[in-house]
Scaffold this motif. Structure first.
Motif, PDB file in Angstrom:
ATOM      1  N   UNK A 185      12.035   7.407   8.874  1.00  0.00           N
ATOM      2  CA  UNK A 185      12.199   6.272   7.964  1.00  0.00           C
ATOM      3  C   UNK A 185      10.892   5.911   7.257  1.00  0.00           C
ATOM      4  N   UNK A 186       9.777   6.408   7.766  1.00  0.00           N
ATOM      5  CA  UNK A 186       8.506   6.391   7.045  1.00  0.00           C
ATOM      6  C   UNK A 186       7.896   7.782   7.194  1.00  0.00           C
TER       7      UNK A 186
ATOM      8  N   UNK B  66       0.838  -1.201   0.000  1.00  0.00           N
ATOM      9  CA  UNK B  66       0.000   0.000   0.000  1.00  0.00           C
ATOM     10  C   UNK B  66       0.873   1.251   0.000  1.00  0.00           C
ATOM     11  N   UNK B  67       1.921   1.247   0.822  1.00  0.00           N
ATOM     12  CA  UNK B  67       2.800   2.420   0.906  1.00  0.00           C
ATOM     13  C   UNK B  67       3.431   2.737  -0.447  1.00  0.00           C
TER      14      UNK B  67
ATOM     15  N   UNK C 255       1.986   7.680   6.734  1.00  0.00           N
ATOM     16  CA  UNK C 255       1.974   6.225   6.637  1.00  0.00           C
ATOM     17  C   UNK C 255       1.319   5.587   7.866  1.00  0.00           C
ATOM     18  N   UNK C 256       1.258   6.309   8.955  1.00  0.00           N
ATOM     19  CA  UNK C 256       0.592   5.803  10.155  1.00  0.00           C
ATOM     20  C   UNK C 256      -0.900   5.595   9.916  1.00  0.00           C
TER      21      UNK C 256
ATOM     22  N   UNK D 244       6.190   1.981  15.794  1.00  0.00           N
ATOM     23  CA  UNK D 244       6.167   2.501  14.425  1.00  0.00           C
ATOM     24  C   UNK D 244       6.092   4.031  14.449  1.00  0.00           C
ATOM     25  N   UNK D 245       5.252   4.553  15.336  1.00  0.00           N
ATOM     26  CA  UNK D 245       5.071   6.010  15.418  1.00  0.00           C
ATOM     27  C   UNK D 245       6.356   6.710  15.873  1.00  0.00           C
ATOM     28  N   UNK D 246       6.987   6.191  16.915  1.00  0.00           N
ATOM     29  CA  UNK D 246       8.139   6.886  17.498  1.00  0.00           C
ATOM     30  C   UNK D 246       9.466   6.520  16.824  1.00  0.00           C
TER      31      UNK D 246
END
Length: 267
Positions: A217-218, A183-184, A222-223, A208-210
């Motif tokens: 890196x994203x 998806x990304x 994307x979250x 993933x958030x932090x």
């Protein structure tokens, strides 16, 4: 292989027992480093076998209709709360008019297939050759067994309109992050991914958030590719609404293209 050699072993569409059970899976042999030049003669035949898996999968699923894939641990027991949760998720998927696709194995997969089967929906299992699992569970109505993981993964994405992911292990993580990557990178567009179980998934989402978005890196947006919930009905509703929105956008785009073509007139 340390698995009990008395059980049923599925190698693609072939069932084996006893001494017929191989020491290595087909995937394992494919990924082994080549020695000498023998691979020149054997690998072209492997290509034909791989091709046949895609043909069989496409043929079996082409007329399935809208479907949602449910992922989760094969080790979940019927008495575990996640088992009942997977059943409820599948019942909601069926009520919304979708088929349920799983990996066809035990645990969460069995629970989701059971929920779909017993609520009158279409229960699909896409199995894989493994040394420690015994084919498709009893609640699968439409089953396809694969030798190769990559052929099987293609079917999950191609014939699903969303993924609902319950607590699981490495295999579940693999499906989750591969779908996020697709998806990304826009290989798959507007594909809803829902994580069910805030206690289980919350730490991963925070990481993933932090650690990913926080370090760049994203991207921050994307979250938004994942939705976290504890509510089976909400999980299915997210998928249904996302696909309604996608269809409206596709219809609007088609109408706009038709209008532009009409305004341009014949060449």
């Amino acid at each position: 292989m340390t698995a009990d050699r008395k059980h049923n072993y599925w190698k693609g569409p072939v069932q084996l027992r006893g001494r017929q059970i191989p020491e290595k899976t087909t995937d394992e042999r494919l990924l082994e480093p080549s020695e000498g030049a023998d691979w020149v003669h054997s690998d072209p035949w492997r290509v034909l076998r791989i091709q046949s898996e895609f043909v069989e999968g496409f043929g079996a699923l082409a007329e399935l209709g809208p479907a949602v894939s449910v992922f989760g641990s094969a080790r979940t027991r019927p008495e575990d709360p996640e088992y009942a949760l997977a059943e409820e998720v599948a019942q909601n998927i069926t009520a919304a008019g979708y088929a349920v696709i799983t990996g066809g194995g035990p645990g969460v997969m069995e629970a989701a297939n059971k929920g779909a089967h017993e609520s009158g929906g279409i229960s699909v299992g896409l199995g894989i050759e493994l040394p420690f699992e015994q084919g498709l569970n009893e609640y699968v109505d439409l089953g396809v067994n694969f030798r190769y993981f990559f052929a099987r993964k293609t079917m999950f994405v191609k014939y699903s309109e969303g993924f609902i992911v319950l607590p699981g292990g490495f295999g579940t993580m693999d499906e989750l992050f591969e779908s996020l990557t697709l998806v990304q990178t826009k290989k798959v567009k507007r594909f809803p991914i829902v994580l069910v179980g805030t206690e289980f998934w919350g730490g991963l989402v925070d990481w993933i958030r932090h650690s990913l978005a926080g370090r760049g890196t994203i991207s921050e947006h994307d979250l938004d590719l994942v939705h976290l919930t504890d509510d089976p009905a909400e999980a299915v509703d997210v998928v249904v609404k996302a696909n309604r929105s996608r269809r409206r956008q596709e219809m609007a785009a088609a109408a706009d293209a038709a209008a532009r073509a009409g305004a341009a007139g014949p060449e």
